[in-house]
Design an enzyme around this catalytic site. Structure first.
Site, PDB file in Angstrom:
ATOM      1  N   ASP A  69       0.819  -1.206   0.000  1.00  0.00           N
ATOM      2  CA  ASP A  69       0.000   0.000   0.000  1.00  0.00           C
ATOM      3  C   ASP A  69       0.855   1.258   0.000  1.00  0.00           C
ATOM      4  O   ASP A  69       2.064   1.224   0.275  1.00  0.00           O
ATOM      5  CB  ASP A  69      -0.902   0.028   1.238  1.00  0.00           C
ATOM      6  N   TYR A 128       5.755 -10.163   6.991  1.00  0.00           N
ATOM      7  CA  TYR A 128       5.599  -8.734   7.233  1.00  0.00           C
ATOM      8  C   TYR A 128       5.951  -8.434   8.687  1.00  0.00           C
ATOM      9  O   TYR A 128       5.681  -9.250   9.585  1.00  0.00           O
ATOM     10  CB  TYR A 128       4.164  -8.282   6.967  1.00  0.00           C
TER      11      TYR A 128
END
Length: 283
Positions: A69, A128
Site C-alpha cells: 500500500d 511482514y
C-alpha cells in the site's frame, strides 16, 4: 489475455525473451504504493520508466510479488522482468537502474531466472513486520517507520491474541471492503512479538495476505488492548466475519515486507534472530 501480455507473445515469436529477477528495497514514504497508478505515481511506474531508458524498450512486462500500500516499506520486494534479445550486463544494468530511480528506492540484486518464474505465483510464504512505538513521545529517527501509540496491557496478553491468528481462517473481518479477492481464507504460518523498550515488532508470516490484512490485524490488536471493541478476543472477531466489527486500519508507515520465500519456508525465529543482530544486507 491482457493487451500487454499479448504484445509480448507476439514479440517472443521474433526475439527470445530472458526473464530477470530483481530484488528491490524501498522506503514507501512519499510513494503511492507499489502498483502502477494512472498518474504514474506507483513505485512500479518509476521502475518501468527507468527500464525503458536503460534497455530502450517500450512498456516492459514487469511485475512484483506484493502490492504494498501507499506508505508501506519493503526490505525484500521481488519483481520479474522480461528482456527481449540477449541478457544485458547485469551489474551495469543494476547500477544504471539505481542511478535513474528516485531516492528511497533501490535494486539490491539482479539474477536470471526460468522463463515461467512469476514472483506473485511462485511465492510460498511472505513475512511482514509491523513496528509500534509504545510511548507518549515521538522518536524523530523512527517516526517514518513506526506507529506511535500507547498500549495498556501486558505483552503476554497481546501475544495471546496474536497467536490466535495462526492457522487457516476466514479473514473477512480483516480484509479491506474493496478487495477483489475471490476467497477470504488465508493461512498464517507463524507470528511473534519482539522488541526492546518502547519499540515493539509484530511479525506475521503467511502463505498469502488480503488487501490491508496485516494493518487491520494490528489495528484490531491495539483496539482490543484499549477496550475499543465489543469483542474481547481475536477468535471472536474472526468468527464475526465482518470488517465493520474489527478494529481500525493501522497506519501504513509501520509496515514492511521483509522476506519472501520461493522454495522452502524460512523459520520465523531465524529471521527474527537475524534482525536482532542489527542491520545487515543480504547478499
Amino acid at each position: 489475455m491482457g493487451a500487454q501480455q499479448h504484445r509480448y507473445r507476439l514479440l517472443l515469436r521474433e526475439y527470445p525473451l530472458n526473464r530477470l529477477r530483481l530484488d528491490i528495497v524501498y522506503c514507501g514514504t512519499g510513494f503511492n504504493g507499489w502498483q502502477s497508478q494512472a498518474d504514474g505515481s506507483g513505485i512500479q511506474d518509476h521502475f518501468r520508466s527507468a527500464i525503458e531508458i536503460v534497455l530502450r524498450i517500450k512498456d516492459p512486462w514487469f511485475v512484483g510479488c506484493s502490492r504494498t500500500d501507499s506508505g508501506v516499506h519493503a526490505e525484500m520486494q521481488v519483481a520479474a522482468l522480461d528482456v527481449p534479445g540477449g541478457l544485458p550486463d547485469l551489474v551495469k544494468f543494476r547500477k544504471s537502474l539505481n542511478a535513474l530511480l528516485p531516492n528511497g528506492v533501490a535494486v539490491r540484486a539482479v539474477t536470471p531466472v526460468e522463463g515461467d518464474f512469476h514472483p506473485a505465483y511462485a511465492a510460498i510464504a511472505k513475512v511482514y513486520r509491523y513496528r509500534i512505538w509504545n510511548s507518549d513521545w515521538d522518536h524523530p529517527a523512527l517516526a517514518p517507520f513506526v506507529w506511535r501509540t500507547t498500549l495498556r496491557s501486558k505483552l503476554d496478553m497481546l501475544a495471546s491474541n496474536l497467536d490466535s491468528f495462526v492457522g487457516e481462517h476466514d479473514f473477512s473481518s480483516f480484509c479491506a471492503a474493496d478487495s477483489s479477492a475471490k476467497t477470504r481464507h488465508r493461512k498464517i504460518i507463524a507470528v511473534a512479538l519482539d522488541g526492546s523498550g518502547p519499540l515493539l515488532d509484530i511479525w506475521i508470516q503467511g502463505q498469502g495476505f488480503l488487501k490491508q490484512m496485516v494493518r487491520n490485524m494490528v489495528g484490531t490488536l491495539v483496539d482490543l488492548d484499549n477496550g475499543r471493541l465489543d469483542a474481547s478476543t481475536v477468535p471472536e472477531v474472526l468468527a464475526l466475519r465482518d470488517r465493520q466489527r474489527a478494529g481500525r486500519t493501522a497506519p501504513p508507515q509501520g509496515l514492511s515486507l521483509v522476506h519472501v520465500d520461493f522454495h522452502q519456508v524460512t523459520p520465523l525465529d531465524q529471521l527474527i534472530r537475524r534482525a536482532r543482530d542489527g542491520f545487515a544486507v543480504a547478499i
